[in-house]
Design an enzyme around this catalytic site. Structure first.
Site, short mmCIF file in Angstrom:
data_model
loop_
_atom_site.label_atom_id
_atom_site.label_comp_id
_atom_site.label_asym_id
_atom_site.label_seq_id
_atom_site.Cartn_x
_atom_site.Cartn_y
_atom_site.Cartn_z
N HIS A 65 0.82 -1.21 0.00
CA HIS A 65 0.00 0.00 0.00
C HIS A 65 0.86 1.27 0.00
CE1 HIS A 65 -3.06 2.83 -0.12
NE2 HIS A 65 -2.39 3.47 0.81
N TYR B 166 1.92 5.46 -2.34
CA TYR B 166 2.20 6.85 -1.96
C TYR B 166 3.63 7.23 -2.28
CZ TYR B 166 -2.31 6.63 0.22
OH TYR B 166 -3.65 6.47 0.42
N HIS C 110 -8.89 1.26 -11.58
CA HIS C 110 -8.48 2.18 -10.51
C HIS C 110 -7.01 2.58 -10.65
CE1 HIS C 110 -7.54 3.67 -6.47
NE2 HIS C 110 -6.74 2.64 -6.26
N PHE C 111 -6.14 1.60 -10.85
CA PHE C 111 -4.74 2.02 -10.75
C PHE C 111 -4.19 2.65 -12.03
CE2 PHE C 111 -3.94 -2.76 -10.87
CZ PHE C 111 -3.23 -2.83 -12.05
N HIS C 112 -4.96 2.58 -13.11
CA HIS C 112 -4.48 3.32 -14.29
C HIS C 112 -4.82 4.81 -14.20
CE1 HIS C 112 -3.52 -0.62 -15.86
NE2 HIS C 112 -2.80 -0.01 -16.77
N ARG D 295 -10.07 -9.58 -12.88
CA ARG D 295 -8.81 -8.99 -13.30
C ARG D 295 -7.83 -10.12 -13.62
NH1 ARG D 295 -5.44 -6.72 -8.02
NH2 ARG D 295 -3.92 -6.25 -9.65
N ARG D 296 -6.71 -9.79 -14.24
CA ARG D 296 -5.64 -10.75 -14.49
C ARG D 296 -6.15 -12.04 -15.11
NH1 ARG D 296 -2.13 -10.25 -8.89
NH2 ARG D 296 -0.84 -8.58 -9.70
FE1 HAS Z 1 -5.32 2.35 -4.60
C1 HAS Z 1 -5.60 -1.05 -5.09
C2 HAS Z 1 -7.45 2.16 -1.95
C3 HAS Z 1 -4.82 5.71 -3.90
C4 HAS Z 1 -2.63 2.38 -6.73
N1 HAS Z 1 -4.33 0.95 -5.72
C5 HAS Z 1 -4.62 -0.39 -5.80
C6 HAS Z 1 -3.71 -1.03 -6.71
C7 HAS Z 1 -2.84 -0.06 -7.15
C8 HAS Z 1 -3.25 1.17 -6.52
C9 HAS Z 1 -1.66 -0.24 -8.08
O1 HAS Z 1 -8.64 0.00 -0.16
C10 HAS Z 1 -3.74 -2.50 -7.12
C11 HAS Z 1 -2.92 -3.37 -6.27
C12 HAS Z 1 -3.01 -4.78 -6.76
O2 HAS Z 1 -2.39 -5.08 -7.78
O3 HAS Z 1 -3.72 -5.58 -6.15
N2 HAS Z 1 -6.06 3.68 -3.22
C13 HAS Z 1 -6.93 3.40 -2.25
C14 HAS Z 1 -7.25 4.61 -1.49
C15 HAS Z 1 -6.51 5.62 -2.06
C16 HAS Z 1 -5.76 5.02 -3.13
C17 HAS Z 1 -8.19 4.74 -0.34
N3 HAS Z 1 -4.02 3.78 -5.22
C18 HAS Z 1 -3.96 5.08 -4.80
C19 HAS Z 1 -2.86 5.75 -5.42
C20 HAS Z 1 -2.23 4.81 -6.21
C21 HAS Z 1 -2.98 3.58 -6.08
C22 HAS Z 1 -2.48 7.17 -5.17
C23 HAS Z 1 -1.03 4.93 -7.06
C24 HAS Z 1 -0.31 6.00 -7.27
N4 HAS Z 1 -6.36 0.85 -3.72
C25 HAS Z 1 -7.13 0.98 -2.62
C26 HAS Z 1 -7.61 -0.35 -2.20
C27 HAS Z 1 -7.08 -1.27 -3.10
C28 HAS Z 1 -6.30 -0.48 -4.04
C29 HAS Z 1 -8.48 -0.68 -1.07
C30 HAS Z 1 -7.27 -2.79 -3.08
C31 HAS Z 1 -8.39 -3.14 -3.94
C32 HAS Z 1 -8.59 -4.63 -4.03
O4 HAS Z 1 -9.73 -5.05 -3.76
O5 HAS Z 1 -7.68 -5.38 -4.37
C33 HAS Z 1 -6.50 7.05 -1.56
O6 HAS Z 1 -5.22 7.43 -1.21
C34 HAS Z 1 -7.06 8.02 -2.53
C35 HAS Z 1 -7.17 9.42 -1.95
C36 HAS Z 1 -7.34 10.41 -3.06
C37 HAS Z 1 -8.24 11.38 -3.10
C38 HAS Z 1 -8.32 12.24 -4.33
C39 HAS Z 1 -7.66 13.59 -4.14
C40 HAS Z 1 -7.67 14.35 -5.42
C41 HAS Z 1 -6.69 15.19 -5.84
C42 HAS Z 1 -6.81 15.86 -7.18
C43 HAS Z 1 -7.50 17.20 -7.08
C44 HAS Z 1 -7.71 17.76 -8.41
C45 HAS Z 1 -7.66 19.07 -8.72
C46 HAS Z 1 -7.84 19.42 -10.15
C47 HAS Z 1 -7.40 20.12 -7.72
C48 HAS Z 1 -9.18 11.61 -1.99
C49 HAS Z 1 -5.50 15.49 -5.00
C50 HAS Z 1 -8.64 20.66 -10.37
C51 HAS Z 1 -8.84 20.78 -11.83
C52 HAS Z 1 -8.94 21.94 -12.50
C53 HAS Z 1 -9.11 21.90 -13.97
C54 HAS Z 1 -8.88 23.22 -11.85
CU CU1 Z 2 -3.69 0.14 -0.89
#
Ligand code: HAS
Ligand code: CU1
Length: 576
Positions: free
Chosen positions: A241, A245, A392-394, A455-456
């Site tokens: 996990h 980050y 999700h991860f793409h 998946r996979r």
């Molecule tokens: Fe995830 C699975 C939960 C973030 C990557 N994640 C994965 C896997 C990958 C991955 C690679 O709870 C697959 C692993 C595998 O092969 O089995 N993930 C989360 C949660 C977050 C999260 C709670 N993941 C990421 C990030 C990754 C990433 C970052 C890569 C860089 N993820 C999971 C969970 C799994 C999971 C389970 C397991 C699922 C399963 O069943 O196997 C959080 O950190 C997300 C928080 C993010 C936010 C969004 C903030 C938004 C921002 C942008 C703001 C935009 C603006 C644009 C200001 C709350 C900062 C404004 C636009 C204008 C035009 C003005």
């Molecule tokens: Cu995770």
């Protein structure tokens, strides 16, 4: 307009600043890291359309020409995952997060050690590459036992990860030397973010290092009679996990410190930025069980505790969302932007570097929201192990991280080499194609996942086609297949720009493309004594690391202890 990172005069003769020979060597090293990273990504992304076509129902793995190079869908998928998610990220980040603090602090790193680290990492990569290419380690990028790959793969991977810890050590060392020479000073914010990320990575990596060194290497060498899959998975996700980050925070460094300037505005608040990174340091690691909700023999209580901690670690990303939006609004309003959302048009959309990063952020709104769904124990059974997860991860690592790094390259390469960016228009086109392709892919895959597509899985060649045909997924399959083509075009455009830039002659003084450091609307100040409570409380990064470690032991100790007591010796399997 941009300015260079301020050259901070060092007050102690014992702490030499960056002289021009060291700076040249450091720039070259950073270029090596970045170019190695993007070469790995180039091979990795070329394999991507094959995966997308599979989920579009087209089985290309039977083509004789491809068969010569890649033996199976699973070998292709393993290479794709390892190169993009593990190799690309780690190499880029190691260069980026050594260069930035060294420049920010104006402290001279030991360049021999730094080059040694790069060579070690590359040696690890080349070692692991041999069994991967020979179809001798087709274990996917998570290498879950009892799937058993060649020991050479595990050894190469271990060396690569160990090298990243050497970079971490060097950066922490530089920072501590600076602290000693500047008592009472606030750590400059770019360094603060880099050091916090490296310290987090050190705590995070303990799980993976233990898994690989203590369990997988001896087992794959035949020295132990089996391996415990549950314990191995638990140690893997201890790192697995927070590794996400480790991929994200270097992009956040750019969103906080550089993007505002590139957009024509300022960072919102230095104090808030520090708070976000301090929270990532403490809360990134103790959450790994959210990948193991479906695993047996782990008490539900601990799964629930990890779930709540996962929601907690989403908070600094929410802080980032508001703070990044505020910076962009500040920039756009400074350029005459008006209206509740109308200001968005005044952002410099002609600038490929800025556009890449803003599009990366937009994709992360959806990626983050999907993450919260994954983390919720109530929803997890619906999405776990389905096509939703690669969806999700793409739009997290594949876009928030990768598209940001692509955008960074558009100024970093000229800054490191003095070469001019080849065709800024093509660069701009490449980032829109990438964004469009990833959004299409994510839509197709999330949708298929909700329909129950695993998946996979080589779904394009599955024996039970009738089951898939009854799922009513023609449209998402089509979207997924198309996305592969769109991303292929994006890659061709991007690599044309990158390679032509790298091969062009040096025309400028590299420093004439400065690091685009932003000022802050609310700065932290230079001295701790006059700084706000928030800045003072978040300054002791070593104490925060200790807190992180204690928290990890508290939430992993009771999970791991029974596994050790009931260690299972499961023999390895080769399913390919
Ligand atoms: Fe995830 C699975 C939960 C973030 C990557 N994640 C994965 C896997 C990958 C991955 C690679 O709870 C697959 C692993 C595998 O092969 O089995 N993930 C989360 C949660 C977050 C999260 C709670 N993941 C990421 C990030 C990754 C990433 C970052 C890569 C860089 N993820 C999971 C969970 C799994 C999971 C389970 C397991 C699922 C399963 O069943 O196997 C959080 O950190 C997300 C928080 C993010 C936010 C969004 C903030 C938004 C921002 C942008 C703001 C935009 C603006 C644009 C200001 C709350 C900062 C404004 C636009 C204008 C035009 C003005
Ligand atoms: Cu995770």
């Amino acid at each position: 307009m941009t300015t260079a990172l301020p050259s901070r005069p060092t007050s102690s003769p014992a702490l030499p600043g960056l002289d021009s020979a060291t700076l040249t060597s450091l720039k070259k090293l950073t270029q090596y890291y970045a170019v190695t990273a993007f070469l790995a990504l180039m091979i990795g992304v070329l394999l991507g359309p094959l995966q997308a076509l599979n989920y579009g129902g087209v089985n290309v793995y039977e083509f004789p020409l491809l068969r010569v190079l890649i033996k199976s869908y699973y070998q292709g998928l393993t290479l794709h995952g390892v190169l993009n998610a593990l190799v690309f990220t780690q190499f880029f980040i190691s260069g980026w997060m050594l260069y930035l603090p060294a420049r920010d602090l104006n402290v001279r790193p030991n360049m021999r050690f730094a080059w040694f680290t790069y060579l070690t990492m590359t040696a690890g990569l080349l070692t692991a590459a041999v069994p991967l290419l020979m179809n001798d380690a087709t274990v996917l990028y998570t290498f879950y036992p009892p799937l058993e790959g060649s020991p050479v793969f595990y050894i190469g991977a271990a060396v690569m990860v160990a090298a990243s810890l050497l970079v971490a050590g060097q950066v922490v060392w530089l920072w501590l030397a600076w602290k000693r020479a500047h008592p009472g000073r606030v750590t400059p914010v770019v360094t603060y973010m880099s050091v916090a990320t490296w310290l987090m990575w050190i705590v995070a990596a303990l799980g993976l290092v233990t898994e690989v060194v203590v369990m997988l290497i001896p087992w794959s060498l035949g020295l132990t009679r089996g391996v415990d899959p549950l314990l191995a998975r638990t140690l893997f996700w201890w790192t697995g996990h927070p590794i996400v980050y480790f991929w994200l925070l270097p992009a956040y460094i750019s969103w906080y410190a550089f993007l505002p300037r590139q957009a024509g505005g300022r960072m919102a608040s230095e104090g808030l930025t520090r708070l976000a990174f301090a929270m990532f340091l403490v809360f990134s690691v103790p959450v790994g069980l959210h990948h193991q909700y479906a695993d047996p023999n782990v008490q539900n209580t601990w799964k629930v505790i990890h779930m709540f901690l996962t929601f907690l670690v989403a908070v600094p990303s929410l802080l980032t969302a508001f703070s990044a939006a505020a910076s962009l609004e500040d920039a756009a309003r400074a350029q005459g932007g008006r209206g509740l959302v109308g200001w968005v048009r005044r952002l410099p959309w002609g600038n490929a570097s800025m556009t890449a990063q803003v599009l990366a952020m937009v994709s992360f709104i959806f990626g983050g929201a999907g993450g919260i769904v994954n983390a919720s124990m109530a929803f997890a059974p619906v999405v776990h192990n389905t096509a939703w997860i690669p969806g999700h991860f793409h739009i997290t690592v594949g876009t928030a991280t990768t598209l940001t790094f692509m955008g960074v390259m558009f100024w970093l390469v000229p800054h490191l080499t003095g070469k001019r960016l080849f065709s800024p228009r093509l660069a701009l086109a490449s980032v829109w194609w990438w964004f469009g392709g990833m959004m299409l892919f994510a839509l197709g895959m999330h949708w298929q996942g909700l329909a129950g597509v695993p998946r996979r899985a080589q779904v394009s060649a599955a024996a039970q086609q009738a089951a898939y045909d009854s799922m009513n997924i023609a449209l998402p399959k089509l979207l997924t297949a198309i996305s592969g083509g769109v991303l292929f075009v994006a890659s061709v455009l991007f690599y044309t720009v990158l390679i032509r830039t790298l091969l062009s002659p040096r025309l400028d003084d590299p420093e004439s493309t400065p690091i685009p450091v932003s000022e802050a609307i609310s700065p932290a100040g230079e001295n701790l004594r006059g700084a706000s409570l928030l800045v003072r409380r978040t300054e002791p990064l070593l104490a925060l690391t200790f807190a992180a470690l204690v928290l990890v032991i508290l939430v992993y100790g009771p999970v791991i202890a029974p596994m050790l007591a009931n260690y299972q010796f499961i023999p390895g399997q080769r399913l390919w």
